[in-house]
Design a protein around this motif. Structure first.
Motif, PDB file in Angstrom:
ATOM      1  N   THR A 149       0.839  -1.210   0.000  1.00 18.64           N
ATOM      2  CA  THR A 149       0.000   0.000   0.000  1.00 18.64           C
ATOM      3  C   THR A 149       0.866   1.247   0.000  1.00 18.64           C
ATOM      4  N   SER A 197       1.907   2.922  -6.597  1.00 21.83           N
ATOM      5  CA  SER A 197       1.313   4.208  -6.977  1.00 21.83           C
ATOM      6  C   SER A 197      -0.199   4.171  -6.767  1.00 21.83           C
ATOM      7  N   GLY A 198      -0.713   5.162  -6.028  1.00 20.21           N
ATOM      8  CA  GLY A 198      -2.153   5.201  -5.756  1.00 20.21           C
ATOM      9  C   GLY A 198      -2.626   4.057  -4.884  1.00 20.21           C
ATOM     10  N   SER A 199      -1.671   3.362  -4.243  1.00 20.53           N
ATOM     11  CA  SER A 199      -2.000   2.254  -3.343  1.00 20.53           C
ATOM     12  C   SER A 199      -2.886   1.206  -4.002  1.00 20.53           C
ATOM     13  N   GLY A 200      -2.866   1.132  -5.319  1.00 16.44           N
ATOM     14  CA  GLY A 200      -3.665   0.114  -6.001  1.00 16.44           C
ATOM     15  C   GLY A 200      -5.138   0.441  -6.048  1.00 16.44           C
ATOM     16  N   VAL A 201      -5.486   1.682  -5.669  1.00 15.89           N
ATOM     17  CA  VAL A 201      -6.907   2.051  -5.668  1.00 15.89           C
ATOM     18  C   VAL A 201      -7.373   2.378  -7.088  1.00 15.89           C
ATOM     19  N   VAL A 202      -6.440   2.865  -7.918  1.00 15.40           N
ATOM     20  CA  VAL A 202      -6.814   3.201  -9.295  1.00 15.40           C
ATOM     21  C   VAL A 202      -6.539   2.016 -10.230  1.00 15.40           C
ATOM     22  N   ALA A 247      -4.293  -4.509  -8.433  1.00 13.83           N
ATOM     23  CA  ALA A 247      -2.845  -4.326  -8.391  1.00 13.83           C
ATOM     24  C   ALA A 247      -2.268  -4.645  -7.014  1.00 13.83           C
ATOM     25  N   ILE A 248      -3.049  -4.449  -5.962  1.00 11.87           N
ATOM     26  CA  ILE A 248      -2.474  -4.489  -4.614  1.00 11.87           C
ATOM     27  C   ILE A 248      -2.008  -5.907  -4.257  1.00 11.87           C
TER      28      ILE A 248
END
Lengths: 487, 487
Positions: free
Chosen positions: B141, B145-150, B355-356
């Motif tokens: 996390t 990049s973007g903690s996998g939120v995007v 992605a996370i």
């Protein structure tokens, strides 16, 4: 009805600003109208002059009002009210997807994770609660049995399924968690639904224009698409829907019931009820894509077609990809009478879905965190929509028509004259800006003078400049190179 | 060649125990053989008497050796060497899946996340590095990049793709990260591969018996399955493979090249090379399911068919579902010349993958953590295999035949006489134990006297007792009720 913005903020000046903004959005206050003097504002709301001034500053910085020297504050003029496009009128021929090389090329350059957010249909990462999601993820590793490392149940994370059912109930849609299957985003839910009710060579009916993801999915499954006339305000034409359902080759109908992509249309409750009635009369499964329903600008969340469904003929699909975490790929479907088929498809294609991200989202939905976030997100989007309206009125040529979404992330523009947005797209790329060309939203040769814009972005000078460049390109496409040189 | 167990542990007694265990597994020391006296052991290895005793205690607790009063330690007797089943010989008729209601019912009760781990083909959660994965997830996390939120890129997490390519290179398979697409587990990779190379109504060739997940996937896609004769040691019969590839209706061939499920067979390098040669000669894409390759008991990881592929005709699929985190649903495919088609299918069906979890796995593979974990896992599995061999020899009737997997998680048993493992399965359920009935691993009416057992579990008294109950049920199926009453 209570004003939904009333409790938005603990700061009095923001509450006052929100009330005035609402009046502007409602057209109660119109462009050029004079706002109450600071003294009047203080008296009316029982606030200090500083607070009143802060409220007006806030509205001014959001470009909703402007100060005129020696005169006071006015609703910002120059926000021409652009007309909405007419209802679409596609040909009544079912077409196979994926033959158009030009379209394929544009798809590719649209690129996910690319540098042209104006062309996408998802919110920018700055609008998402990244830090809070990280915290919830950490918590999920502690609370979830086996930390999500082992296989989850085939139906998916139970905590999430309970939350989806609970939220559905809040809009008069009587579901239990047993009716819900989680999926890898809404698109994956739609994919299983199509596979459950249609076979290669069958026809499915959809709104037109429709999100190109729907067309691509149909292409991947070998389905033909019958495009239906659609009103930018009220969605699919019910007569056309009935005519489609009467056809024996139409095996399913897909509707983006709330804040459709790209039109932003929202089916009125009566239309939703009728659509479900038709689905029952003709026994054509209705696949409902309701992924934008939570991003409403009105007083409450619109209902789903599913909430009018007693017979299980509606397959209701949703996700948090437009509100919380596109990258988590967390979605769901309540497939009604097709539940067993959808569950088997999920099992056969991927066994189960990752539990850890689903648990994270479930925890978010359980508490007030989701509602809090949505409230902020909706406010930002609504303000952005207002700014886009103003900028497009300022920079785009006369004759531009503009959808009036009551929720969601996207605007649909119909440009005047012989504009070809496919060739314009290349020029926009050269100017480091973008949009989604209208032609992508149909399998027929139409919408060439249309474009979709994403307003789920952070409003700043650069964004305004992008819209200005786009407007200039539309006005003077021959000067494209010049604009790119001045960057 | 260096003994792979040599550096397994910092504790000397464990290193000594591992060396002796290896000799038992190699049959250098055989059942009933007397082990060196403690004094001899001390002298040979230059260790203290305490250390020597600890080594023997460890082997004793693993049930590999036993102490005989006044005499010393012996390799545990009673480990009859059961014969391996003969190669399979299915009918050469391509069949449609999914017509057998009985099989469907058994599928359902097999239940994912159920209470009968003996029937599944995945490692128990106690064998997985849950705490270390949680730590890596937290780190991801921060680093992602973007903690996998995007949304992630369509091809998937680049860090993971680089690791997959790096590990492939270590077994002479020249891939770059650009050749790799991540998926939601290996099954999802196989699903896209089938969709890329075959259409509804086409035939695909597979080993027989074959993991029922493969048959179910074919069913979901409307594919017919041609089952090929397969040797429990060396895998698919190459003559049969060639005959299948000559057929015009066979559009693809699926091979579980390393430690197949359920047979545990491993294709020798020469066979892999030949299979790729045949695929090229007849231009039939070879889909390689290599999800068990990392769980080898020999000196090094076996190669993949992909490592013999110069023309891109092999679609190589893998995952960490059998070694790290089944629930993360992290898999991948190197689709060779079909890469564009597979990438599009992924885009159209689900846009991108989370992605996370992929970043978490990538971090694990980058460092020595994965290799460390694998070393322990392989050791546990190999010890378990030995214990299963012993228990099955002890409890199952004469005439039982047993596969000899050189890796993976599953054993294949062929029972003597007219045993029907479908009806035995119901009795086993009543006794709160389980297995996967052989009939599930074919579309033809065969393997009714076979069963698959999972040895990726924690060995304890309860597990031994389950095997004992199973053996008793096989011996005396009519006494099923009695066994369930004594539980």
């Amino acid at each position: 009805m209570k004003n939904p913005l009333e409790k938005r903020s603990v700061f009095v000046y923001l509450r006052i600003a929100a009330l005035i903004e609402q009046q502007i959005l409602d057209n109660t206050l119109r462009a050029g109208d004079k706002l109450p003097s600071l003294r009047t504002l203080c008296r009316e709301y029982g606030i200090s002059q500083n607070t009143a001034l802060s409220a007006y500053y806030h509205l001014e910085s959001n470009m909703l009002i402007e100060a005129r020297p020696q005169s006071g504050y006015y609703v910002r003029s120059g926000t021409r009210k652009l007309p909405a496009p007419a209802a679409s009128n596609p040909a009544g021929v079912a077409a196979h997807a994926g033959t158009d090389q030009l379209v394929a090329r544009v798809y590719d350059s649209l690129g996910l994770g690319g540098h042209l957010p104006l062309s996408l249909g998802t919110p920018a990462k700055e609008l998402l609660p990244v830090a809070k999601l990280n915290k919830a993820l950490l918590q999920a590793t502690r609370e979830l049995s086996g930390s999500g490392v082992v296989y989850d149940k085939n139906d998916g994370n139970e905590r999430l399924r309970r939350q989806v059912a609970r939220r559905a109930l809040a809009m008069d849609c009587g579901l239990s968690h047993q009716d819900v299957i989680t999926t890898s985003g809404c698109l994956n839910a739609l994919s299983y639904c199509f596979m459950a009710v249609a076979e290669k060579g069958d026809t499915v009916a959809m709104e037109s224009p429709v999100s190109f993801g729907m067309l691509q999915l149909a292409q991947a499954l070998g389905l033909k698409v019958l495009e239906l006339p659609t009103d930018p305000a009220t969605g699919v034409d019910l007569n056309a829907l009935e005519a489609a359902m009467k056809r024996t080759d139409v095996k399913a109908c897909l509707l983006i019931s709330n804040f459709s992509n790209p039109l932003g249309s929202c089916m009125p409750d009566a239309h939703k009820r009728s659509a479900v009635g038709l689905a029952n009369r003709y026994q054509v499964p209705l696949i409902e894509n309701d992924l934008n329903g939570d991003v409403y600008f009105g007083a409450h969340r619109p209902r789903s077609c599913k909430s009018f469904d007693d017979s299980g003929i509606v397959l209701w699909c949703g996700s948090v990809s437009k509100t919380l975490a596109p990258g988590y790929r967390v979605g769901w479907v309540a497939p009604g009478r097709f539940k067993e088929a959808v569950a088997r498809l999920k099992l056969y294609h991927t066994i189960s879905s990752p539990a850890i991200t689903q648990e994270t989202i479930a925890a978010f939905l359980e508490t007030g965190r989701y509602e809090n976030h949505l409230r902020k997100l909706r406010h930002t989007l609504q303000a952005n929509l207002h700014r886009y309206n103003r900028a497009i009125a300022d920079y785009f040529p006369d004759g531009t028509m503009l959808s009036r979404p009551q929720g969601g992330f996207v605007l649909w523009l119909q440009l005047p004259g012989p504009t070809d947005t496919i060739s314009l797209y290349e020029k926009a790329l050269a100017c480091k800006t973008g949009f989604a060309p209208g032609r992508l939203f149909s399998l027929q040769n139409q919408y060439n003078n249309c474009m979709r814009l994403n307003y789920g972005l952070v409003w700043d000078e650069k964004l305004e400049n992008s819209l200005k460049i786009l407007g200039n390109l539309v006005r003077h496409p021959e000067r494209g190179n010049q604009y790119s040189r001045t960057l």
